[in-house]
Motif scaffolding. Sequence first.
Motif, PDB file in Angstrom:
ATOM      1  N   GLY A   1      35.921  38.790  44.073  1.00  0.00           N
ATOM      2  CA  GLY A   1      34.961  38.769  45.191  1.00  0.00           C
ATOM      3  C   GLY A   1      33.560  38.488  44.695  1.00  0.00           C
ATOM      4  O   GLY A   1      32.828  37.680  45.263  1.00  0.00           O
ATOM      5  N   GLY A   2      33.195  39.153  43.599  1.00  0.00           N
ATOM      6  CA  GLY A   2      31.869  38.935  43.005  1.00  0.00           C
ATOM      7  C   GLY A   2      31.699  37.498  42.548  1.00  0.00           C
ATOM      8  O   GLY A   2      30.661  36.868  42.788  1.00  0.00           O
ATOM      9  N   VAL A   3      32.750  36.953  41.924  1.00  0.00           N
ATOM     10  CA  VAL A   3      32.692  35.563  41.446  1.00  0.00           C
ATOM     11  C   VAL A   3      32.597  34.604  42.636  1.00  0.00           C
ATOM     12  O   VAL A   3      31.809  33.651  42.628  1.00  0.00           O
TER      13      VAL A   3
ATOM     14  N   PRO B   1      37.037  27.333  40.050  1.00  0.00           N
ATOM     15  CA  PRO B   1      38.450  26.951  39.992  1.00  0.00           C
ATOM     16  C   PRO B   1      39.239  27.609  41.128  1.00  0.00           C
ATOM     17  O   PRO B   1      38.944  28.752  41.516  1.00  0.00           O
ATOM     18  N   GLY B   2      40.222  26.872  41.664  1.00  0.00           N
ATOM     19  CA  GLY B   2      40.962  27.336  42.843  1.00  0.00           C
ATOM     20  C   GLY B   2      41.678  28.661  42.648  1.00  0.00           C
ATOM     21  O   GLY B   2      41.900  29.398  43.604  1.00  0.00           O
ATOM     22  N   PHE B   3      42.020  28.982  41.369  1.00  0.00           N
ATOM     23  CA  PHE B   3      42.801  30.210  41.171  1.00  0.00           C
ATOM     24  C   PHE B   3      41.995  31.465  41.516  1.00  0.00           C
ATOM     25  O   PHE B   3      42.568  32.512  41.805  1.00  0.00           O
ATOM     26  N   VAL B   4      40.658  31.378  41.507  1.00  0.00           N
ATOM     27  CA  VAL B   4      39.839  32.568  41.814  1.00  0.00           C
ATOM     28  C   VAL B   4      40.083  32.975  43.273  1.00  0.00           C
ATOM     29  O   VAL B   4      40.369  34.140  43.572  1.00  0.00           O
ATOM     30  N   LEU B   5      40.029  31.994  44.185  1.00  0.00           N
ATOM     31  CA  LEU B   5      40.264  32.292  45.597  1.00  0.00           C
ATOM     32  C   LEU B   5      41.724  32.695  45.810  1.00  0.00           C
ATOM     33  O   LEU B   5      42.025  33.626  46.571  1.00  0.00           O
ATOM     34  N   LEU B   6      42.634  32.016  45.088  1.00  0.00           N
ATOM     35  CA  LEU B   6      44.059  32.340  45.210  1.00  0.00           C
ATOM     36  C   LEU B   6      44.301  33.802  44.825  1.00  0.00           C
ATOM     37  O   LEU B   6      44.997  34.545  45.522  1.00  0.00           O
TER      38      LEU B   6
ATOM     39  N   ALA C   1      48.093  49.122  41.554  1.00  0.00           N
ATOM     40  CA  ALA C   1      47.193  49.145  42.716  1.00  0.00           C
ATOM     41  C   ALA C   1      45.737  49.133  42.251  1.00  0.00           C
ATOM     42  O   ALA C   1      44.906  48.383  42.784  1.00  0.00           O
ATOM     43  N   ALA C   2      45.430  49.929  41.234  1.00  0.00           N
ATOM     44  CA  ALA C   2      44.049  49.996  40.721  1.00  0.00           C
ATOM     45  C   ALA C   2      43.641  48.650  40.117  1.00  0.00           C
ATOM     46  O   ALA C   2      42.519  48.175  40.337  1.00  0.00           O
ATOM     47  N   LEU C   3      44.570  48.029  39.390  1.00  0.00           N
ATOM     48  CA  LEU C   3      44.283  46.736  38.766  1.00  0.00           C
ATOM     49  C   LEU C   3      43.952  45.670  39.817  1.00  0.00           C
ATOM     50  O   LEU C   3      42.986  44.912  39.685  1.00  0.00           O
ATOM     51  N   PHE C   4      44.742  45.664  40.898  1.00  0.00           N
ATOM     52  CA  PHE C   4      44.503  44.633  41.913  1.00  0.00           C
ATOM     53  C   PHE C   4      43.291  44.953  42.796  1.00  0.00           C
ATOM     54  O   PHE C   4      42.645  44.045  43.311  1.00  0.00           O
ATOM     55  N   LEU C   5      42.969  46.242  42.921  1.00  0.00           N
ATOM     56  CA  LEU C   5      41.731  46.598  43.627  1.00  0.00           C
ATOM     57  C   LEU C   5      40.533  46.099  42.812  1.00  0.00           C
ATOM     58  O   LEU C   5      39.597  45.496  43.348  1.00  0.00           O
ATOM     59  N   LEU C   6      40.624  46.311  41.504  1.00  0.00           N
ATOM     60  CA  LEU C   6      39.558  45.840  40.611  1.00  0.00           C
ATOM     61  C   LEU C   6      39.462  44.306  40.654  1.00  0.00           C
ATOM     62  O   LEU C   6      38.367  43.737  40.731  1.00  0.00           O
ATOM     63  N   THR C   7      40.633  43.672  40.653  1.00  0.00           N
ATOM     64  CA  THR C   7      40.675  42.197  40.726  1.00  0.00           C
ATOM     65  C   THR C   7      39.964  41.699  41.985  1.00  0.00           C
ATOM     66  O   THR C   7      39.246  40.699  41.954  1.00  0.00           O
ATOM     67  N   LEU C   8      40.175  42.432  43.113  1.00  0.00           N
ATOM     68  CA  LEU C   8      39.524  42.041  44.368  1.00  0.00           C
ATOM     69  C   LEU C   8      38.010  42.063  44.228  1.00  0.00           C
ATOM     70  O   LEU C   8      37.317  41.161  44.708  1.00  0.00           O
ATOM     71  N   PHE C   9      37.497  43.108  43.554  1.00  0.00           N
ATOM     72  CA  PHE C   9      36.039  43.223  43.417  1.00  0.00           C
ATOM     73  C   PHE C   9      35.491  42.198  42.430  1.00  0.00           C
ATOM     74  O   PHE C   9      34.428  41.613  42.657  1.00  0.00           O
ATOM     75  N   VAL C  10      36.241  41.956  41.352  1.00  0.00           N
ATOM     76  CA  VAL C  10      35.776  40.975  40.353  1.00  0.00           C
ATOM     77  C   VAL C  10      35.813  39.562  40.952  1.00  0.00           C
ATOM     78  O   VAL C  10      34.812  38.835  40.926  1.00  0.00           O
TER      79      VAL C  10
END
Length: 128
Positions: free
Chosen positions: A86-88, A96-101, A75-84
């Motif tokens: 999101g920032g990008v 690249p499309g995978f960022v939005l995916l 959960a923490a990893l994916f919360l962090l992923t959302l912020f990273v």
Amino acid sequence: MLTLNNKLITAGALLLISIITGIWLSHIGRPLNTMIFTIHKLIALAGAIFLVIALYNPFKTASDGPVIMILTALAALFLLTLFVTGGVLSSEKSLPGFVLLLHKISPAVMILALSGVIYLLIQKSSAF
Ligand code: HEM
């Protein structure tokens, strides 16, 4: 005064509003709408803060066992992923499309992992 359950419900409501404003933001398209974008990221931040506050104490008292540890880390990893991601995504450059995916699938993975954590915390303690 907020009780623990109210904090968790507030966190859930804020995360839900983040998802709704995110879909709205994507729907309008580029250039990003500044007002919706600001609401989206601030509400996401508030949701993350409420979530940490709500789960910190019950987690401290009842977080034994590998399953709860793994689910919390996920959960923490994916919360962090959302912020990273999101920032990008905030940049106006083409990405690249995978960022939005990744930004799209992370809420689902995070919510699934969090549901498991909350379920196990309720089972293991009377912390709620
Ligand atoms: C709890 C945290 C967050 C959640 C649950 C969340 C969720 C979402 C969702 C569901 C979308 C729509 C994706 C789609 O269907 O196309 C979205 C879009 C977006 N989010 Fe987030 N988000 C979060 C945090 C953030 C943060 C912290 C930022 C910025 C710093 C951010 C920036 C964006 C941007 C720029 C878009 C639009 C992407 C585009 O269409 O190009 N998000 N978000």
